[in-house]
Design a protein around this motif. Structure first.
Motif, PDB file in Angstrom:
ATOM      1  N   ASN A  43      -0.344   3.816  11.150  1.00 17.41           N
ATOM      2  CA  ASN A  43      -0.796   2.568  10.536  1.00 17.41           C
ATOM      3  C   ASN A  43      -1.674   2.839   9.306  1.00 17.41           C
ATOM      4  O   ASN A  43      -2.901   2.884   9.385  1.00 17.41           O
ATOM      5  N   TYR A  44      -1.027   2.998   8.159  1.00 18.52           N
ATOM      6  CA  TYR A  44      -1.743   3.405   6.948  1.00 18.52           C
ATOM      7  C   TYR A  44      -0.975   3.021   5.687  1.00 18.52           C
ATOM      8  O   TYR A  44       0.217   2.680   5.739  1.00 18.52           O
ATOM      9  N   ARG A  45      -1.687   3.106   4.570  1.00 16.18           N
ATOM     10  CA  ARG A  45      -1.085   3.027   3.243  1.00 16.18           C
ATOM     11  C   ARG A  45      -1.336   4.359   2.558  1.00 16.18           C
ATOM     12  O   ARG A  45      -2.480   4.801   2.436  1.00 16.18           O
ATOM     13  N   LEU A 161       3.711   4.446   0.343  1.00 15.62           N
ATOM     14  CA  LEU A 161       4.348   4.339   1.641  1.00 15.62           C
ATOM     15  C   LEU A 161       3.418   3.536   2.535  1.00 15.62           C
ATOM     16  O   LEU A 161       2.262   3.903   2.729  1.00 15.62           O
ATOM     17  N   LEU A 162       3.926   2.441   3.074  1.00 19.02           N
ATOM     18  CA  LEU A 162       3.146   1.601   3.964  1.00 19.02           C
ATOM     19  C   LEU A 162       3.768   1.677   5.354  1.00 19.02           C
ATOM     20  O   LEU A 162       4.967   1.416   5.512  1.00 19.02           O
ATOM     21  N   LYS A 211      -0.258  14.378  -7.482  1.00 19.07           N
ATOM     22  CA  LYS A 211      -1.693  14.194  -7.702  1.00 19.07           C
ATOM     23  C   LYS A 211      -2.143  12.846  -7.120  1.00 19.07           C
ATOM     24  O   LYS A 211      -1.322  11.993  -6.759  1.00 19.07           O
ATOM     25  N   GLU A 212      -3.474  12.689  -7.056  1.00 22.70           N
ATOM     26  CA  GLU A 212      -4.107  11.443  -6.599  1.00 22.70           C
ATOM     27  C   GLU A 212      -3.512  10.967  -5.274  1.00 22.70           C
ATOM     28  O   GLU A 212      -3.125   9.807  -5.118  1.00 22.70           O
ATOM     29  N   VAL A 213      -3.430  11.896  -4.328  1.00 25.55           N
ATOM     30  CA  VAL A 213      -2.908  11.568  -2.995  1.00 25.55           C
ATOM     31  C   VAL A 213      -4.015  10.889  -2.200  1.00 25.55           C
ATOM     32  O   VAL A 213      -5.066  11.480  -1.958  1.00 25.55           O
ATOM     33  N   MET A 214      -3.784   9.636  -1.798  1.00 27.22           N
ATOM     34  CA  MET A 214      -4.807   8.852  -1.108  1.00 27.22           C
ATOM     35  C   MET A 214      -4.196   8.181   0.107  1.00 27.22           C
ATOM     36  O   MET A 214      -3.049   7.725   0.059  1.00 27.22           O
ATOM     37  N   ILE A 215      -4.971   8.092   1.190  1.00 26.94           N
ATOM     38  CA  ILE A 215      -4.497   7.424   2.394  1.00 26.94           C
ATOM     39  C   ILE A 215      -5.594   6.522   2.936  1.00 26.94           C
ATOM     40  O   ILE A 215      -6.780   6.884   2.900  1.00 26.94           O
ATOM     41  N   LYS A 216      -5.187   5.333   3.391  1.00 24.26           N
ATOM     42  CA  LYS A 216      -6.148   4.361   3.918  1.00 24.26           C
ATOM     43  C   LYS A 216      -5.596   3.769   5.201  1.00 24.26           C
ATOM     44  O   LYS A 216      -4.467   3.262   5.220  1.00 24.26           O
ATOM     45  N   PRO A 217      -6.345   3.802   6.311  1.00 27.50           N
ATOM     46  CA  PRO A 217      -5.865   3.181   7.552  1.00 27.50           C
ATOM     47  C   PRO A 217      -5.841   1.666   7.434  1.00 27.50           C
ATOM     48  O   PRO A 217      -6.640   1.073   6.707  1.00 27.50           O
ATOM     49  N   ILE A 218      -4.903   1.026   8.143  1.00 29.50           N
ATOM     50  CA  ILE A 218      -4.821  -0.436   8.187  1.00 29.50           C
ATOM     51  C   ILE A 218      -4.701  -0.875   9.645  1.00 29.50           C
ATOM     52  O   ILE A 218      -4.209  -0.121  10.491  1.00 29.50           O
ATOM     53  N   ASN A 219      -5.158  -2.094   9.951  1.00 26.44           N
ATOM     54  CA  ASN A 219      -5.070  -2.599  11.321  1.00 26.44           C
ATOM     55  C   ASN A 219      -4.122  -3.786  11.453  1.00 26.44           C
ATOM     56  O   ASN A 219      -4.010  -4.389  12.525  1.00 26.44           O
ATOM     57  N   GLU A 220      -3.434  -4.112  10.362  1.00 26.69           N
ATOM     58  CA  GLU A 220      -2.388  -5.132  10.396  1.00 26.69           C
ATOM     59  C   GLU A 220      -1.513  -4.979   9.161  1.00 26.69           C
ATOM     60  O   GLU A 220      -1.900  -4.322   8.190  1.00 26.69           O
ATOM     61  N   MET A 221      -0.330  -5.571   9.212  1.00 25.88           N
ATOM     62  CA  MET A 221       0.533  -5.575   8.036  1.00 25.88           C
ATOM     63  C   MET A 221      -0.110  -6.464   6.977  1.00 25.88           C
ATOM     64  O   MET A 221      -0.435  -7.623   7.262  1.00 25.88           O
ATOM     65  N   PRO A 222      -0.360  -5.950   5.776  1.00 29.04           N
ATOM     66  CA  PRO A 222      -0.968  -6.786   4.728  1.00 29.04           C
ATOM     67  C   PRO A 222      -0.164  -8.059   4.483  1.00 29.04           C
ATOM     68  O   PRO A 222       1.071  -8.060   4.523  1.00 29.04           O
ATOM     69  N   ASN A 223      -0.863  -9.150   4.222  1.00 28.34           N
ATOM     70  CA  ASN A 223      -0.211 -10.457   4.061  1.00 28.34           C
ATOM     71  C   ASN A 223       0.882 -10.448   3.014  1.00 28.34           C
ATOM     72  O   ASN A 223       1.920 -11.097   3.167  1.00 28.34           O
ATOM     73  N   GLU A 224       0.670  -9.701   1.924  1.00 31.51           N
ATOM     74  CA  GLU A 224       1.641  -9.708   0.845  1.00 31.51           C
ATOM     75  C   GLU A 224       2.981  -9.088   1.241  1.00 31.51           C
ATOM     76  O   GLU A 224       4.005  -9.297   0.563  1.00 31.51           O
ATOM     77  N   PHE A 225       2.995  -8.339   2.362  1.00 33.90           N
ATOM     78  CA  PHE A 225       4.226  -7.669   2.780  1.00 33.90           C
ATOM     79  C   PHE A 225       4.829  -8.231   4.063  1.00 33.90           C
ATOM     80  O   PHE A 225       5.914  -7.810   4.471  1.00 33.90           O
TER      81      PHE A 225
END
Length: 229
Positions: A43-45, A161-162, A211-225
């Motif tokens: 569960n990440y972006r 990648l979401l 480059k600029e490899v970043m990862i962020k955890p999420i706890n739900e599917m973002p509304n826009e998707f």
């Protein structure tokens, strides 16, 4: 050939260079393999930028430049056809094909796509129904992305990648190019969920930069998707 093994950077395939004071991972591509995360993720972006080099190696000297990010990676490396990677799902990076899907080893997934016909590959489209792809399904483990949103050669392409609870989106320069769900793998008897794991960056006979490899955890599917599912 026997696999080279872990933690053996043959011929300096993986090196870190500086570009405008920003660290960049250069992958020469000379050997098939990968760098992968120490941790597993669910569960990440994931965002990163990708740029092609100019070198190619056998067996791709007369083919398109090729690489990719492999997600939900589990188990030992070397279980795929090329004996290079872990069981996983692939967000492909290829000239003109950023966002294609490949299954790695015994992975399978459902993709919103048109069905294939003869030699014509399946092409994804968010207005179509989900179709199964990969091991132990009626289709191959390959599907073509919707449109070409790659940056020009020599420029950076931003990919995202979401992943959320077995659903995933392949996004290229801000455009959704593939909608996937029901990520799973075949254990020889039945399907099992494949919804978390390590992340691999490929070396696949092509010179590529990350480059600029970043990862962020999420706890739900973002509304826009949410509309894609």
């Amino acid at each position: 050939m026997e696999p080279i093994g872990y933690n053996k950077n043959e011929a300096g395939v993986f090196t870190v260079i500086q570009e405008n004071n920003v660290p960049v991972l250069r992958v020469s591509g000379e050997y098939y393999g990968c760098v992968f995360t120490k941790n597993s993720y669910k569960n990440y972006r994931l965002k990163l930028k990708v740029k092609w080099g100019t070198k190619k190696w056998e067996p791709r000297t007369d083919k398109l430049l090729d690489a990719g990010v492999l997600y939900h990676s589990q188990g030992l490396a070397g279980v795929d056809y090329w004996r290079a990677w872990m069981l996983s799902q692939e967000f492909q990076f290829m000239e003109g094909h950023f966002g294609d899907y490949w299954n790695i080893a015994n992975a399978a997934i459902d993709i919103k796509a048109f069905a294939s016909e003869g030699v014509i590959s399946s092409i994804t489209d968010e207005n179509q129904s989900f179709l199964p792809f990969g091991t132990h399904t009626e289709r191959t483990g390959y599907c073509t992305r919707k449109d070409n949103y790659d940056s020009p050669m020599g420029s950076w392409t931003e990919v995202e990648l979401l992943c959320f609870e077995g659903k995933s989106l392949h996004i290229v320069n801000g455009h959704v190019v593939m909608v996937l769900e029901n990520s799973r793998f075949w254990d020889g008897t039945q399907f099992n969920p494949l919804i978390e794991g390590k992340i691999q960056l490929q070396s696949e006979a092509s010179e590529v930069y990350y480059k600029e490899v970043m990862i962020k955890p999420i706890n739900e599917m973002p509304n826009e998707f949410k509309k894609y599912f």
